[in-house]
Motif scaffolding. Structure first.
Motif, PDB file in Angstrom:
ATOM      1  N   ASP A  62      11.680 -22.323 -38.921  1.00  0.00           N
ATOM      2  CA  ASP A  62      12.243 -23.461 -39.650  1.00  0.00           C
ATOM      3  C   ASP A  62      13.771 -23.379 -39.711  1.00  0.00           C
ATOM      4  OD1 ASP A  62      12.390 -21.280 -41.297  1.00  0.00           O
ATOM      5  OD2 ASP A  62      11.660 -22.287 -43.089  1.00  0.00           O
ATOM      6  N   GLY A  63      14.324 -22.567 -38.834  1.00  0.00           N
ATOM      7  CA  GLY A  63      15.774 -22.394 -38.846  1.00  0.00           C
ATOM      8  C   GLY A  63      16.519 -23.287 -37.870  1.00  0.00           C
ATOM      9  N   LYS A  66      14.307 -29.928 -34.481  1.00  0.00           N
ATOM     10  CA  LYS A  66      13.433 -30.257 -33.356  1.00  0.00           C
ATOM     11  C   LYS A  66      14.214 -30.292 -32.061  1.00  0.00           C
ATOM     12  CE  LYS A  66       9.974 -33.289 -35.411  1.00  0.00           C
ATOM     13  NZ  LYS A  66       9.256 -34.550 -35.291  1.00  0.00           N
ATOM     14  N   GLU A  67      15.373 -30.947 -32.111  1.00  0.00           N
ATOM     15  CA  GLU A  67      16.191 -31.103 -30.904  1.00  0.00           C
ATOM     16  C   GLU A  67      16.600 -29.738 -30.363  1.00  0.00           C
ATOM     17  OE1 GLU A  67      16.669 -32.781 -33.794  1.00  0.00           O
ATOM     18  OE2 GLU A  67      15.856 -34.676 -33.030  1.00  0.00           O
ATOM     19  N   ALA A  68      16.967 -28.837 -31.279  1.00  0.00           N
ATOM     20  CA  ALA A  68      17.389 -27.507 -30.848  1.00  0.00           C
ATOM     21  C   ALA A  68      16.227 -26.770 -30.190  1.00  0.00           C
ATOM     22  CB  ALA A  68      17.921 -26.715 -32.043  1.00  0.00           C
ATOM     23  N   TRP A  69      15.031 -26.873 -30.791  1.00  0.00           N
ATOM     24  CA  TRP A  69      13.866 -26.201 -30.203  1.00  0.00           C
ATOM     25  C   TRP A  69      13.533 -26.811 -28.849  1.00  0.00           C
ATOM     26  CZ3 TRP A  69      13.144 -21.629 -31.489  1.00  0.00           C
ATOM     27  CH2 TRP A  69      13.120 -21.195 -32.817  1.00  0.00           C
ATOM     28  N   HIS A 102       8.132 -27.896 -33.726  1.00  0.00           N
ATOM     29  CA  HIS A 102       8.545 -29.230 -34.181  1.00  0.00           C
ATOM     30  C   HIS A 102       7.974 -29.530 -35.559  1.00  0.00           C
ATOM     31  CE1 HIS A 102       9.605 -30.988 -29.949  1.00  0.00           C
ATOM     32  NE2 HIS A 102      10.432 -30.053 -30.364  1.00  0.00           N
ATOM     33  N   ALA A 103       6.756 -29.043 -35.802  1.00  0.00           N
ATOM     34  CA  ALA A 103       6.108 -29.333 -37.083  1.00  0.00           C
ATOM     35  C   ALA A 103       6.813 -28.641 -38.250  1.00  0.00           C
ATOM     36  CB  ALA A 103       4.645 -28.913 -37.033  1.00  0.00           C
ATOM     37  N   LYS A 107      14.682 -30.036 -41.042  1.00  0.00           N
ATOM     38  CA  LYS A 107      14.892 -31.486 -41.001  1.00  0.00           C
ATOM     39  C   LYS A 107      16.355 -31.797 -40.719  1.00  0.00           C
ATOM     40  CE  LYS A 107      10.605 -31.895 -42.163  1.00  0.00           C
ATOM     41  NZ  LYS A 107      10.024 -31.074 -41.084  1.00  0.00           N
ATOM     42  N   SER A 108      16.573 -32.837 -39.952  1.00  0.00           N
ATOM     43  CA  SER A 108      17.877 -33.353 -39.512  1.00  0.00           C
ATOM     44  C   SER A 108      18.706 -32.364 -38.704  1.00  0.00           C
ATOM     45  CB  SER A 108      18.736 -33.846 -40.657  1.00  0.00           C
ATOM     46  OG  SER A 108      19.537 -32.800 -41.185  1.00  0.00           O
TER      47      SER A 108
END
Ligand code: HEC
Length: 108
Positions: A62-63, A66-69, A102-103, A107-108
């Motif tokens: 969670d660090g 989504k875009e980064a992952w 992603h899940a 956030k943001s």
């Protein structure tokens, strides 16, 4: 051998956590990863935890956003396969890892 050490560590951490829970009446804040995780994502979580902590400590799921992952995981899957000398993570596994990350992503 590494896996055994990791298991011992996991057990130790779990033991430490449960010990703390009994001492304090206040409910501990659940880590983001365990909050309402769809069982369908568990395979991705397991794949992530199995294959992504071999070279560096496992990054916090969670660090990152989504875009980064999305940008880093394909790059790292290549590394995983290169290190193993064979394809241990294919397209399906990559997608499962990404779905999990992603899940739980930041956030943001
Ligand atoms: C073969 C070794 C190796 C494995 C296995 C590996 N990594 Fe990495 N990882 C690296 C190295 C080296 C870096 C730093 C250089 C770079 O960014 O390429 C890195 C960096 C990272 C970063 C930070 C990069 C950034 O730009 O912020 C993340 C996130 C990451 N890895 C995630 C993963 C995930 C997810 C997996 C499993 C799919 C994984 N790693 C498996 C070697 C590995």
């Amino acid at each position: 051998m590494k896996k055994v050490l990791l298991s011992v560590l996991v057990v130790a951490v779990l033991a430490a956590c449960s010990a703390r829970k009994t001492e304090s009446a206040a409910p501990a804040k659940a880590p983001v990863e365990t909050v309402a995780l769809d069982p369908a994502l568990l395979t991705g979580k397991t794949l992530y935890e199995t294959h992504c902590g071999g070279c560096h400590p496992l990054k916090k799921a969670d660090g990152r956003t989504k875009e980064a992952w999305t940008s880093v995981v394909p790059r790292m899957v290549v590394k995983v396969n290169k290190k193993a000398g064979k394809e241990v993570l294919g397209e399906a596994e990559k997608t499962q890892i990404l779905n999990y990350l992603h899940a739980v992503a930041k956030k943001s």
